[in-house]
Design a protein around this motif. Structure first.
Motif, PDB file in Angstrom:
ATOM      1  N   ALA A 135     -19.098 -43.802  16.125  1.00 36.61           N
ATOM      2  CA  ALA A 135     -19.247 -42.892  14.988  1.00 36.61           C
ATOM      3  C   ALA A 135     -18.511 -43.481  13.791  1.00 36.61           C
ATOM      4  O   ALA A 135     -17.353 -43.864  13.903  1.00 36.61           O
ATOM      5  N   LEU A 136     -19.207 -43.578  12.659  1.00 33.64           N
ATOM      6  CA  LEU A 136     -18.586 -44.096  11.443  1.00 33.64           C
ATOM      7  C   LEU A 136     -18.178 -42.924  10.559  1.00 33.64           C
ATOM      8  O   LEU A 136     -19.027 -42.109  10.199  1.00 33.64           O
ATOM      9  N   VAL A 137     -16.882 -42.832  10.247  1.00 36.19           N
ATOM     10  CA  VAL A 137     -16.418 -41.747   9.381  1.00 36.19           C
ATOM     11  C   VAL A 137     -16.836 -42.049   7.949  1.00 36.19           C
ATOM     12  O   VAL A 137     -16.579 -43.139   7.440  1.00 36.19           O
ATOM     13  N   LEU A 138     -17.500 -41.094   7.328  1.00 39.32           N
ATOM     14  CA  LEU A 138     -17.944 -41.274   5.947  1.00 39.32           C
ATOM     15  C   LEU A 138     -17.035 -40.553   4.970  1.00 39.32           C
ATOM     16  O   LEU A 138     -16.813 -41.002   3.859  1.00 39.32           O
ATOM     17  N   GLN A 139     -16.470 -39.413   5.416  1.00 39.12           N
ATOM     18  CA  GLN A 139     -15.707 -38.587   4.479  1.00 39.12           C
ATOM     19  C   GLN A 139     -14.793 -37.638   5.247  1.00 39.12           C
ATOM     20  O   GLN A 139     -15.167 -37.142   6.310  1.00 39.12           O
ATOM     21  N   LEU A 140     -13.594 -37.437   4.705  1.00 36.93           N
ATOM     22  CA  LEU A 140     -12.697 -36.407   5.222  1.00 36.93           C
ATOM     23  C   LEU A 140     -12.659 -35.290   4.190  1.00 36.93           C
ATOM     24  O   LEU A 140     -12.516 -35.555   3.003  1.00 36.93           O
ATOM     25  N   LEU A 141     -12.798 -34.060   4.640  1.00 39.43           N
ATOM     26  CA  LEU A 141     -12.709 -32.933   3.712  1.00 39.43           C
ATOM     27  C   LEU A 141     -11.320 -32.324   3.831  1.00 39.43           C
ATOM     28  O   LEU A 141     -10.884 -31.972   4.919  1.00 39.43           O
ATOM     29  N   LEU A 142     -10.622 -32.254   2.700  1.00 42.05           N
ATOM     30  CA  LEU A 142      -9.229 -31.801   2.701  1.00 42.05           C
ATOM     31  C   LEU A 142      -9.099 -30.439   2.041  1.00 42.05           C
ATOM     32  O   LEU A 142      -9.753 -30.158   1.037  1.00 42.05           O
ATOM     33  N   GLU A 143      -8.247 -29.623   2.641  1.00 40.01           N
ATOM     34  CA  GLU A 143      -7.843 -28.365   2.000  1.00 40.01           C
ATOM     35  C   GLU A 143      -6.332 -28.335   2.028  1.00 40.01           C
ATOM     36  O   GLU A 143      -5.741 -28.353   3.115  1.00 40.01           O
ATOM     37  N   ASP A 144      -5.701 -28.309   0.860  1.00 35.98           N
ATOM     38  CA  ASP A 144      -4.233 -28.333   0.800  1.00 35.98           C
ATOM     39  C   ASP A 144      -3.667 -29.503   1.608  1.00 35.98           C
ATOM     40  O   ASP A 144      -2.795 -29.305   2.454  1.00 35.98           O
ATOM     41  N   ARG A 145      -4.166 -30.657   1.454  1.00 31.57           N
ATOM     42  CA  ARG A 145      -3.711 -31.891   2.114  1.00 31.57           C
ATOM     43  C   ARG A 145      -3.933 -31.871   3.633  1.00 31.57           C
ATOM     44  O   ARG A 145      -3.425 -32.703   4.351  1.00 31.57           O
ATOM     45  N   ARG A 146      -4.681 -30.887   4.140  1.00 28.96           N
ATOM     46  CA  ARG A 146      -4.955 -30.812   5.566  1.00 28.96           C
ATOM     47  C   ARG A 146      -6.445 -31.078   5.775  1.00 28.96           C
ATOM     48  O   ARG A 146      -7.283 -30.497   5.094  1.00 28.96           O
ATOM     49  N   THR A 147      -6.763 -31.988   6.721  1.00 33.40           N
ATOM     50  CA  THR A 147      -8.176 -32.281   6.968  1.00 33.40           C
ATOM     51  C   THR A 147      -8.803 -31.133   7.742  1.00 33.40           C
ATOM     52  O   THR A 147      -8.323 -30.768   8.822  1.00 33.40           O
ATOM     53  N   THR A 148      -9.856 -30.584   7.188  1.00 32.64           N
ATOM     54  CA  THR A 148     -10.507 -29.455   7.862  1.00 32.64           C
ATOM     55  C   THR A 148     -11.892 -29.831   8.383  1.00 32.64           C
ATOM     56  O   THR A 148     -12.464 -29.113   9.177  1.00 32.64           O
ATOM     57  N   ALA A 149     -12.438 -30.955   7.924  1.00 34.90           N
ATOM     58  CA  ALA A 149     -13.749 -31.375   8.432  1.00 34.90           C
ATOM     59  C   ALA A 149     -13.906 -32.888   8.247  1.00 34.90           C
ATOM     60  O   ALA A 149     -13.286 -33.479   7.365  1.00 34.90           O
ATOM     61  N   VAL A 150     -14.684 -33.487   9.116  1.00 33.96           N
ATOM     62  CA  VAL A 150     -14.931 -34.930   9.062  1.00 33.96           C
ATOM     63  C   VAL A 150     -16.433 -35.139   9.044  1.00 33.96           C
ATOM     64  O   VAL A 150     -17.141 -34.566   9.868  1.00 33.96           O
ATOM     65  N   SER A 151     -16.872 -35.947   8.108  1.00 34.15           N
ATOM     66  CA  SER A 151     -18.301 -36.242   8.046  1.00 34.15           C
ATOM     67  C   SER A 151     -18.525 -37.601   8.697  1.00 34.15           C
ATOM     68  O   SER A 151     -17.870 -38.584   8.350  1.00 34.15           O
ATOM     69  N   ILE A 152     -19.415 -37.664   9.703  1.00 36.30           N
ATOM     70  CA  ILE A 152     -19.626 -38.943  10.403  1.00 36.30           C
ATOM     71  C   ILE A 152     -21.101 -39.319  10.438  1.00 36.30           C
ATOM     72  O   ILE A 152     -21.974 -38.471  10.302  1.00 36.30           O
ATOM     73  N   HIS A 153     -21.317 -40.617  10.648  1.00 35.86           N
ATOM     74  CA  HIS A 153     -22.670 -41.116  10.858  1.00 35.86           C
ATOM     75  C   HIS A 153     -22.730 -41.678  12.270  1.00 35.86           C
ATOM     76  O   HIS A 153     -21.905 -42.492  12.659  1.00 35.86           O
ATOM     77  N   ARG A 154     -23.690 -41.207  13.054  1.00 35.62           N
ATOM     78  CA  ARG A 154     -23.841 -41.759  14.420  1.00 35.62           C
ATOM     79  C   ARG A 154     -25.216 -42.362  14.578  1.00 35.62           C
ATOM     80  O   ARG A 154     -26.199 -41.702  14.264  1.00 35.62           O
TER      81      ARG A 154
END
Ligand SMILES: Cc1cc2nc3c(=O)[nH]c(=O)nc-3n(C[C@H](O)[C@H](O)[C@H](O)COP(=O)(O)OP(=O)(O)OC[C@H]3O[C@@H](n4cnc5c(N)ncnc54)[C@H](O)[C@@H]3O)c2cc1C
Length: 194
Positions: free
Chosen positions: A175-194
């Protein structure tokens, strides 16, 4: 011998699916050559493909970074983290941890030629050293390895596999991570390409 093997990169790993197969840009000081840049591409990253030598950065370097404006990076501030992470089979407890997840042991491949080389260095006036991360890093001796019972102890062996049963952990490979979604410096979601 393949030239990469001289640098501890076994042909088994280099330029396979376990490596990103990076190279530098053409280097002006190397007559324009591009230099192979090994980077592990598997659980544990480079710690799964590296040469396993356990030598920390030098205290002077850490202190230099702190002096140049990196708060928290001085050697004294970093040392407790090294100690906490380390599971060394020996070593002065002022510098070494003995129950941390990253197992550090003496190498098991004790080629006698190495001892002759160390002896030659010591006879030439250099310090002998029996451990590479104590009060003094300078000297000649055998380095220790991030190994457990003679086998590699990667970051995945040390930290990920023991946490495998956690209900809040999901591991995706290929899985290639494309993007981390941050809320208040905390990662709440990860966008991946598989
Ligand atoms: C051949 C070689 C020999 C070495 N020998 C030694 C040694 O003997 N002793 C020593 O102390 N150090 C050694 N090193 C250096 C050491 O292994 C690395 O400095 C260390 O492992 C880096 O850890 P890291 O977690 O910062 O990054 P990495 O180990 O590179 O981990 C990053 C991880 O993230 C993954 N990743 C990156 N981008 C993405 C993305 N977009 N999507 C999904 N995954 C992604 C990578 O695949 C990798 O698994 C060596 C390195 C190499 C390559």
């Amino acid at each position: 011998m393949h030239y990469l093997e001289k640098f501890g990169v076994s042909r088994v790993v280099a330029q396979t699916k376990y490596d990103w197969d990076f190279a530098t840009e053409p280097e002006p000081n190397l007559a324009g050559r591009r230099v192979y840049l090994p980077r592990g591409r598997t659980l544990g990253g480079c710690s799964a493909t590296n040469a396993m030598i356990y030598i920390r950065g030098n205290a002077v370097d850490f202190d230099g970074w702190a002096d140049e404006g990196a708060p928290g990076w001085s050697y004294r501030q970093m040392l407790p983290y090294f100690i906490r992470s380390e599971g060394n089979e020996r070593g002065d407890p002022r510098y070494h941890g003995h129950s941390g997840p990253l197992t550090v042991q003496d190498g098991r491949s004790m080629h006698p030629l190495v001892d002759h080389l160390i002896e030659a260095a010591v006879r030439s006036g250099y310090h002998p050293t029996t451990i590479s991360n104590g009060a003094l890093q300078l000297g000649f001796g055998r380095f220790q390895l991030t190994q457990r019972s003679g086998a590699r102890c990667s970051a995945a062996s040390a930290y990920l596999y023991p946490a495998r049963e956690r209900t809040n952990l999901q591991v995706f490979t290929d899985a290639l991570v494309l993007q981390l979604l941050l809320e208040d410096r905390r990662t709440t979601a990860v966008s991946i390409h598989r």
